[in-house]
Design a protein around this motif. Sequence first.
Motif, mmCIF file in Angstrom:
data_model
loop_
_atom_site.group_PDB
_atom_site.id
_atom_site.type_symbol
_atom_site.label_atom_id
_atom_site.label_comp_id
_atom_site.label_asym_id
_atom_site.label_seq_id
_atom_site.Cartn_x
_atom_site.Cartn_y
_atom_site.Cartn_z
ATOM 1 N N SER A 1 0.832 -1.144 -0.102
ATOM 2 C CA SER A 1 0.149 -0.148 0.043
ATOM 3 C C SER A 1 0.889 1.319 0.042
ATOM 4 C CB SER A 1 -0.904 0.044 1.229
ATOM 5 O OG SER A 1 0.004 -0.032 2.414
ATOM 6 N N GLY A 2 2.135 1.184 -0.328
ATOM 7 C CA GLY A 2 3.067 2.393 -0.233
ATOM 8 C C GLY A 2 2.838 3.264 -1.575
ATOM 9 N N PRO A 3 3.283 4.320 -1.506
ATOM 10 C CA PRO A 3 2.901 5.419 -2.859
ATOM 11 C C PRO A 3 3.363 5.005 -4.006
ATOM 12 C CG PRO A 3 5.150 6.107 -1.200
ATOM 13 C CD PRO A 3 4.514 4.856 -0.708
ATOM 14 N N TRP A 4 4.305 4.110 -4.222
ATOM 15 C CA TRP A 4 4.479 3.543 -5.317
ATOM 16 C C TRP A 4 3.467 2.576 -6.067
ATOM 17 C CZ3 TRP A 4 7.652 2.962 -1.110
ATOM 18 C CH2 TRP A 4 7.652 1.824 -0.539
ATOM 19 N N ALA A 5 2.778 1.933 -5.107
ATOM 20 C CA ALA A 5 1.998 0.734 -5.620
ATOM 21 C C ALA A 5 0.939 1.189 -6.409
ATOM 22 C CB ALA A 5 1.418 -0.139 -4.225
ATOM 23 N N ALA A 6 0.369 2.410 -6.007
ATOM 24 C CA ALA A 6 -0.913 2.882 -7.122
ATOM 25 C C ALA A 6 -0.363 3.733 -8.302
ATOM 26 C CB ALA A 6 -1.815 3.726 -6.093
ATOM 27 N N GLN A 7 0.758 4.114 -8.190
ATOM 28 C CA GLN A 7 1.301 4.856 -9.162
ATOM 29 C C GLN A 7 2.043 4.119 -10.407
ATOM 30 O OE1 GLN A 7 4.181 7.541 -7.596
ATOM 31 N NE2 GLN A 7 2.677 8.742 -6.510
ATOM 32 N N GLU A 8 0.693 3.529 -11.299
ATOM 33 C CA GLU A 8 1.425 2.988 -12.249
ATOM 34 C C GLU A 8 0.592 3.485 -13.544
ATOM 35 O OE1 GLU A 8 -0.370 -1.242 -13.820
ATOM 36 O OE2 GLU A 8 1.231 -1.543 -12.341
ATOM 37 N N LYS A 9 1.315 4.089 -14.736
ATOM 38 C CA LYS A 9 0.748 4.845 -15.537
ATOM 39 C C LYS A 9 0.730 3.886 -16.780
ATOM 40 C CE LYS A 9 2.486 9.465 -13.998
ATOM 41 N NZ LYS A 9 3.500 10.269 -14.270
ATOM 42 N N GLN A 10 -0.296 3.972 -17.761
ATOM 43 C CA GLN A 10 -0.223 3.464 -18.888
ATOM 44 C C GLN A 10 -0.368 4.175 -20.087
ATOM 45 O OE1 GLN A 10 -3.418 0.452 -18.715
ATOM 46 N NE2 GLN A 10 -2.342 -0.886 -17.766
ATOM 47 N N PHE A 11 0.712 4.055 -20.997
ATOM 48 C CA PHE A 11 0.696 4.694 -22.309
ATOM 49 C C PHE A 11 0.167 3.840 -23.686
ATOM 50 C CE2 PHE A 11 3.498 6.521 -19.293
ATOM 51 C CZ PHE A 11 3.311 7.951 -19.299
ATOM 52 N N PRO A 12 -0.654 4.218 -24.335
ATOM 53 C CA PRO A 12 -1.280 3.292 -25.660
ATOM 54 C C PRO A 12 0.184 3.344 -26.461
ATOM 55 C CG PRO A 12 -2.207 5.427 -25.559
ATOM 56 C CD PRO A 12 -1.426 5.538 -24.331
ATOM 57 N N PRO A 13 -0.190 2.757 -27.603
ATOM 58 C CA PRO A 13 0.732 2.601 -28.859
ATOM 59 C C PRO A 13 0.803 3.802 -29.484
ATOM 60 C CG PRO A 13 -1.128 1.450 -29.145
ATOM 61 C CD PRO A 13 -1.425 1.524 -27.889
ATOM 62 N N ALA A 14 1.782 4.526 -30.002
ATOM 63 C CA ALA A 14 1.953 5.762 -30.579
ATOM 64 C C ALA A 14 2.739 5.682 -31.836
ATOM 65 C CB ALA A 14 2.544 6.659 -29.704
ATOM 66 N N LEU A 15 2.511 6.355 -32.987
ATOM 67 C CA LEU A 15 3.006 6.338 -34.159
ATOM 68 C C LEU A 15 4.572 7.173 -33.957
ATOM 69 C CD1 LEU A 15 2.961 5.706 -37.180
ATOM 70 C CD2 LEU A 15 2.290 8.269 -37.452
ATOM 71 N N LEU A 16 5.595 6.247 -33.991
ATOM 72 C CA LEU A 16 6.926 7.055 -34.073
ATOM 73 C C LEU A 16 7.516 7.546 -35.394
ATOM 74 C CD1 LEU A 16 8.768 4.415 -31.695
ATOM 75 C CD2 LEU A 16 7.878 6.540 -31.070
ATOM 76 N N SER A 17 7.008 6.997 -36.366
ATOM 77 C CA SER A 17 7.558 7.264 -37.642
ATOM 78 C C SER A 17 6.768 6.731 -38.544
ATOM 79 C CB SER A 17 9.194 7.123 -37.668
ATOM 80 O OG SER A 17 9.490 5.867 -37.914
ATOM 81 N N PHE A 18 6.992 7.163 -39.873
ATOM 82 C CA PHE A 18 6.137 6.786 -41.086
ATOM 83 C C PHE A 18 6.703 7.168 -42.261
ATOM 84 C CE2 PHE A 18 3.020 7.032 -44.316
ATOM 85 C CZ PHE A 18 2.222 5.979 -44.249
ATOM 86 N N PHE A 19 7.398 6.334 -43.375
ATOM 87 C CA PHE A 19 8.200 6.856 -44.327
ATOM 88 C C PHE A 19 7.868 6.247 -45.427
ATOM 89 C CE2 PHE A 19 10.849 4.647 -41.226
ATOM 90 C CZ PHE A 19 11.509 3.626 -42.157
ATOM 91 N N ILE A 20 7.988 6.601 -46.830
ATOM 92 C CA ILE A 20 7.856 5.905 -48.053
ATOM 93 C C ILE A 20 8.991 6.071 -48.849
ATOM 94 C CG2 ILE A 20 6.390 6.122 -50.272
ATOM 95 C CD1 ILE A 20 4.397 7.291 -48.421
ATOM 96 N N TYR A 21 9.461 5.143 -49.396
ATOM 97 C CA TYR A 21 10.931 5.112 -50.322
ATOM 98 C C TYR A 21 10.682 4.315 -51.339
ATOM 99 C CZ TYR A 21 12.422 0.666 -48.076
ATOM 100 O OH TYR A 21 12.357 -0.551 -47.762
#
Length: 482
Positions: free
Chosen positions: A10-30
Amino acid sequence: MAAAAAGAGSGPWAAQEKQFPPALLSFFIYNPGFGPREGEEENKILFYHPNEVEKNEKIRNVGLCEAIVQFTRTFSPSKPAKSLHTQKNRQFFNEPEGNFWMVMVVRNPIIEKQSKDGKPVIEYQEEELLDKVYSSVLQQCYSMYKLFNGTFLKAMEDGGVKLLKERLEKFFHRYLQTLHLQSCDLLDIFGGISFFPLDKMTYLKIQSFINRMEESLNIVKYTAFLYNDQLIWSGLEQDDMRILYKYLTTSLFPRHIEPELAGRDSPIRAEMPGNLQHYGRFLTGPLNLNDPDAKCRFPKIFVNTDDTYEELHLIVYKAMSAAVCFMIDASIHPTLDFCRRLDSIVGPQLTVLASDICEQFNINKRMSGSEKEPQFKFIYFNHMNLAEKSTVHMRKTPSVSLTSVHPDLMKILGDINSDFTRVDEDEEIIVKAMSDYWVVGKKSDRRELYVILNQKNANLIEVNEEVKKLCATQFNNIFFLD
């Protein structure tokens, strides 16, 4: 010791879980053929997002993808790599036209936890992304580009590499902002069309309306008719209609929802003398028909690109919940007089037709009765006519995918779909999920049905019976092999 253990949970770190969804890093055409010699590598790059990346890194990333594709070709000459998995991201490759490669790099979802000393610890969720979903998204990127710009090769013929780069920059600069990768799921794999259910008489009225309009406006080449964002009739080829349908329902229609709601109570332009009161208006083209300087510019679309390669103007006209798309040859430039004529012919008739469809829809709804919330949710897709139906999705737009089930269940659906793709035979897969849910996948005669059942204490036989009942009630005229 016991106190320390209790504190750890129950410490301060137990509840502090953040979730980040997938993200576009780069997109290229060659195109590897455009810079074959050393020192010319930059010439291969036709488009790169984000543009701020320094030149050497762009060249390095493109070179790496080229090497991966070439390396995998040695094992499978006809089917080179489709994706590359790493701890932090996933890369997806697509060759839509000969030697033109599109690459999308997606960051894996992240969970950030606090360690005991308060420092953040990042965990990459390597298995969360489904290859088929994001490979389909990459293919959609090309299809949407092609709908509004034609093929890469056509741009090369029209104005060489310079014109192709300009078109790619103009299109993808805006389009990539509409990609919300966290909302992508099984429906992106199907790219299906939701059809509006109609009785025979109302369908014949619509067919008759389309025939009359095509005769009155004799320059119309193709027509499509939609109601409530669902397709009723289309004269286009399936693959062209599927991508046009995606554009209409996820981009054009949502942009025009607000004025539509505001204008419902009072018929539009009732002040025009001799004009029948109606709710019709252009969604593409002139905003105000009374303005003599109104611009009659319509978006261009390209269809049948593998065959006759037709360039068309897209006229979208809407009355209440009914929308009709008229496609005319791009060599004809519609004038303001033509737009006024179209408005006076189509507007009143489409308004009456929209009311008829609404009335019929409500009658059908009453007859089917307002049943209580069913015990199951389903997604259905037919590969032959691209028909798609989902009771899992409450709303699906590029920016939001409101599903009524947990993301873990959506992932199971995607996994079942991947299994179906590996074999050509008809089959059935039943999965018991950790959360008391049963997930059933049925593949039969180029149709797929996915059912999610919330029946905690059911066994396999009972689940099978429930799915049979669902098929009998929802799909009574569709043959599913048992």
